[in-house]
Write a protein that holds these residues in place. Sequence first.
Motif, mmCIF file in Angstrom:
data_model
loop_
_atom_site.group_PDB
_atom_site.id
_atom_site.type_symbol
_atom_site.label_atom_id
_atom_site.label_comp_id
_atom_site.label_asym_id
_atom_site.label_seq_id
_atom_site.Cartn_x
_atom_site.Cartn_y
_atom_site.Cartn_z
ATOM 1 N N LYS A 1 8.157 -1.981 12.445
ATOM 2 C CA LYS A 1 7.891 -0.688 11.822
ATOM 3 C C LYS A 1 7.219 -0.954 10.476
ATOM 4 C CE LYS A 1 11.944 1.733 13.712
ATOM 5 N NZ LYS A 1 13.210 2.432 13.332
ATOM 6 N N MET A 2 6.208 -0.167 10.148
ATOM 7 C CA MET A 2 5.546 -0.316 8.853
ATOM 8 C C MET A 2 4.973 1.042 8.446
ATOM 9 S SD MET A 2 3.125 -3.389 7.466
ATOM 10 C CE MET A 2 1.887 -3.265 8.775
ATOM 11 N N PRO A 3 5.788 1.879 7.784
ATOM 12 C CA PRO A 3 5.319 3.216 7.402
ATOM 13 C C PRO A 3 4.082 3.163 6.513
ATOM 14 C CG PRO A 3 7.699 3.008 7.097
ATOM 15 C CD PRO A 3 7.174 1.639 7.376
ATOM 16 N N LYS A 4 3.166 4.102 6.745
ATOM 17 C CA LYS A 4 1.942 4.171 5.936
ATOM 18 C C LYS A 4 2.072 5.108 4.745
ATOM 19 C CE LYS A 4 -2.128 4.306 7.734
ATOM 20 N NZ LYS A 4 -3.337 4.672 8.524
ATOM 21 N N SER A 5 3.001 6.067 4.816
ATOM 22 C CA SER A 5 3.010 7.120 3.808
ATOM 23 C C SER A 5 4.417 7.575 3.453
ATOM 24 C CB SER A 5 2.231 8.347 4.308
ATOM 25 O OG SER A 5 0.916 8.020 4.672
ATOM 26 N N ILE A 6 4.587 7.945 2.184
ATOM 27 C CA ILE A 6 5.722 8.755 1.762
ATOM 28 C C ILE A 6 5.300 10.214 1.954
ATOM 29 C CG2 ILE A 6 7.179 9.429 -0.182
ATOM 30 C CD1 ILE A 6 6.727 6.616 -1.321
ATOM 31 N N LEU A 7 6.084 10.977 2.687
ATOM 32 C CA LEU A 7 5.661 12.314 3.090
ATOM 33 C C LEU A 7 5.941 13.380 2.034
ATOM 34 C CD1 LEU A 7 6.808 12.219 6.825
ATOM 35 C CD2 LEU A 7 4.558 11.686 5.866
ATOM 36 N N ASP A 8 6.919 13.126 1.166
ATOM 37 C CA ASP A 8 7.264 14.122 0.142
ATOM 38 C C ASP A 8 7.748 13.376 -1.096
ATOM 39 O OD1 ASP A 8 8.314 16.129 -1.475
ATOM 40 O OD2 ASP A 8 9.084 17.296 0.218
ATOM 41 N N VAL B 1 15.715 4.214 -0.050
ATOM 42 C CA VAL B 1 15.507 5.594 0.384
ATOM 43 C C VAL B 1 15.279 5.643 1.893
ATOM 44 C CG1 VAL B 1 14.054 7.642 0.151
ATOM 45 C CG2 VAL B 1 14.617 6.276 -1.876
ATOM 46 N N TYR B 2 14.549 4.667 2.411
ATOM 47 C CA TYR B 2 14.293 4.613 3.852
ATOM 48 C C TYR B 2 15.593 4.522 4.650
ATOM 49 C CZ TYR B 2 12.875 2.763 8.384
ATOM 50 O OH TYR B 2 12.720 2.570 9.726
ATOM 51 N N LEU B 3 16.558 3.760 4.155
ATOM 52 C CA LEU B 3 17.824 3.637 4.865
ATOM 53 C C LEU B 3 18.516 4.983 5.015
ATOM 54 C CD1 LEU B 3 19.596 0.475 3.410
ATOM 55 C CD2 LEU B 3 18.492 0.730 5.625
ATOM 56 N N GLU B 4 18.493 5.770 3.946
ATOM 57 C CA GLU B 4 19.218 7.035 3.940
ATOM 58 C C GLU B 4 18.396 8.180 4.511
ATOM 59 O OE1 GLU B 4 22.100 9.543 0.945
ATOM 60 O OE2 GLU B 4 20.529 8.294 0.076
ATOM 61 N N CYS B 5 17.104 8.197 4.230
ATOM 62 C CA CYS B 5 16.255 9.333 4.634
ATOM 63 C C CYS B 5 14.941 8.836 5.242
ATOM 64 C CB CYS B 5 15.965 10.231 3.435
ATOM 65 S SG CYS B 5 17.425 11.036 2.767
ATOM 66 N N PRO B 6 14.979 8.261 6.431
ATOM 67 C CA PRO B 6 13.736 7.789 7.052
ATOM 68 C C PRO B 6 12.741 8.914 7.302
ATOM 69 C CG PRO B 6 15.553 7.753 8.625
ATOM 70 C CD PRO B 6 16.154 8.012 7.279
ATOM 71 N N GLU B 7 13.232 10.155 7.318
ATOM 72 C CA GLU B 7 12.332 11.288 7.558
ATOM 73 C C GLU B 7 11.369 11.519 6.400
ATOM 74 O OE1 GLU B 7 16.138 12.985 5.740
ATOM 75 O OE2 GLU B 7 15.602 11.456 7.215
ATOM 76 N N LEU B 8 11.591 10.890 5.260
ATOM 77 C CA LEU B 8 10.666 11.019 4.129
ATOM 78 C C LEU B 8 9.449 10.099 4.273
ATOM 79 C CD1 LEU B 8 13.096 11.296 1.081
ATOM 80 C CD2 LEU B 8 11.726 13.109 2.121
ATOM 81 N N PHE B 9 9.396 9.345 5.368
ATOM 82 C CA PHE B 9 8.304 8.398 5.593
ATOM 83 C C PHE B 9 7.647 8.658 6.949
ATOM 84 C CE2 PHE B 9 11.483 6.509 2.907
ATOM 85 C CZ PHE B 9 10.780 5.864 1.904
ATOM 86 N N SER B 10 6.388 8.259 7.064
ATOM 87 C CA SER B 10 5.749 8.265 8.372
ATOM 88 C C SER B 10 6.326 7.122 9.211
ATOM 89 C CB SER B 10 4.232 8.144 8.219
ATOM 90 O OG SER B 10 3.888 6.944 7.540
ATOM 91 N N HIS B 11 6.009 7.083 10.495
ATOM 92 C CA HIS B 11 6.764 6.210 11.405
ATOM 93 C C HIS B 11 5.866 5.274 12.228
ATOM 94 C CE1 HIS B 11 10.502 8.322 10.519
ATOM 95 N NE2 HIS B 11 9.835 9.460 10.644
ATOM 96 N N HIS C 1 0.831 -1.207 0.000
ATOM 97 C CA HIS C 1 0.000 0.000 0.000
ATOM 98 C C HIS C 1 0.865 1.256 0.000
ATOM 99 C CE1 HIS C 1 -3.131 -2.875 0.986
ATOM 100 N NE2 HIS C 1 -2.429 -3.248 2.038
ATOM 101 N N MET C 2 1.882 1.276 0.858
ATOM 102 C CA MET C 2 2.734 2.456 0.925
ATOM 103 C C MET C 2 3.621 2.565 -0.311
ATOM 104 S SD MET C 2 5.972 3.703 1.524
ATOM 105 C CE MET C 2 6.887 2.479 2.433
ATOM 106 N N THR C 3 4.204 1.448 -0.743
ATOM 107 C CA THR C 3 5.151 1.514 -1.855
ATOM 108 C C THR C 3 4.471 1.847 -3.181
ATOM 109 O OG1 THR C 3 5.038 -0.892 -2.120
ATOM 110 C CG2 THR C 3 6.802 -0.021 -0.748
ATOM 111 N N ALA C 4 3.167 1.606 -3.265
ATOM 112 C CA ALA C 4 2.426 2.022 -4.467
ATOM 113 C C ALA C 4 2.428 3.542 -4.613
ATOM 114 C CB ALA C 4 0.992 1.494 -4.412
ATOM 115 N N GLN C 5 2.704 4.256 -3.522
ATOM 116 C CA GLN C 5 2.789 5.724 -3.578
ATOM 117 C C GLN C 5 4.089 6.206 -4.230
ATOM 118 O OE1 GLN C 5 2.258 7.265 0.447
ATOM 119 N NE2 GLN C 5 0.793 5.638 0.908
ATOM 120 N N ALA C 6 5.070 5.306 -4.368
ATOM 121 C CA ALA C 6 6.388 5.682 -4.904
ATOM 122 C C ALA C 6 6.320 5.722 -6.428
ATOM 123 C CB ALA C 6 7.445 4.706 -4.429
#
Length: 284
Positions: free
Chosen positions: A259-266, A221-231, A161-166
């Motif tokens: 951990k299972m982020p729901k959203s890409i924030l940007d 991307v999560y490894l380098e910039c976890p702040e781009l995802f919800s937590h 669900h989340m990765t479909a946003q990428a």
Amino acid sequence: MRKIIFDCDNTFGLENHDVDDGLTLFYLLGAAEIDLLGVTLTFGNGTLEEVVQMTKALQEKVGIHFNYHSKNQADFLVEMINKYPHEVTILATGALTNILEASLIDLEFFMKVQEIVLMGGTTEPLVVNQRPVSELNFSCDAAASKKVLLSRAKITIMNGHMTAQAFFSKKDLSKFIKAAESQIEQGALEWISETLEKWINWNEQTFGFSGFCNWDMTTAVYLECPELFSHEKYCLSATQPDLTIGRISLAEQSSYIVKMPKSILDLTEFNHLVIQRMLAGLLK
């Protein structure tokens, strides 16, 4: 630097098959803070034979070097985890068979890994642009998926669900090609461009949009910039009865917390970073 093993089912270049493993590999090679120890090949997007064929072709056509393992993958995983205990993160974007086999060789394998970042699974029916989509990665070896999910290792799940946003659009592809055309060898760039254009055309016919879901890229991307995802964090059910269809069963309380982020924030920043890192990886 963060030590990474990429366990993937790369089919980049294989007609009508996903390209995201290959793009994720470009990213990992281009991230300065990532030390790619090796790539272990598994099945999922294609058979293991197809994955090996396309990974060899990727190296030859693009001219990049990385160590990949198409035999004794579990032995390599165990070797690296014991060489660097508590330092190795595994990105797993295909069937989890290699990780299961590694845990059978070394019964303390999951205690020694730093983190396992998975792409796969759903928590409800997955729909992409109003079309139902079957889950692939967790379902193609459900027994291995269950073992990994309930291992009590540090687990992050980038679900369907989340990765479909990428979403990587035709416009994003144009930006990437323009940035690369004066720096990448012409034959390599033509092959990459042709492969991505064909995949976008397939997605236009299948889903009705001009681009593709860059599913596996979320792990890198999560490894380098976890702040781009919800937590978000969730508790997993101890039974996991529906992994044969890739469905993750949740519980209100359990000792299996992931951990299972729901959203890409940007998404704009996400794709900007993806283009930068892929270009750097191709220039190595």
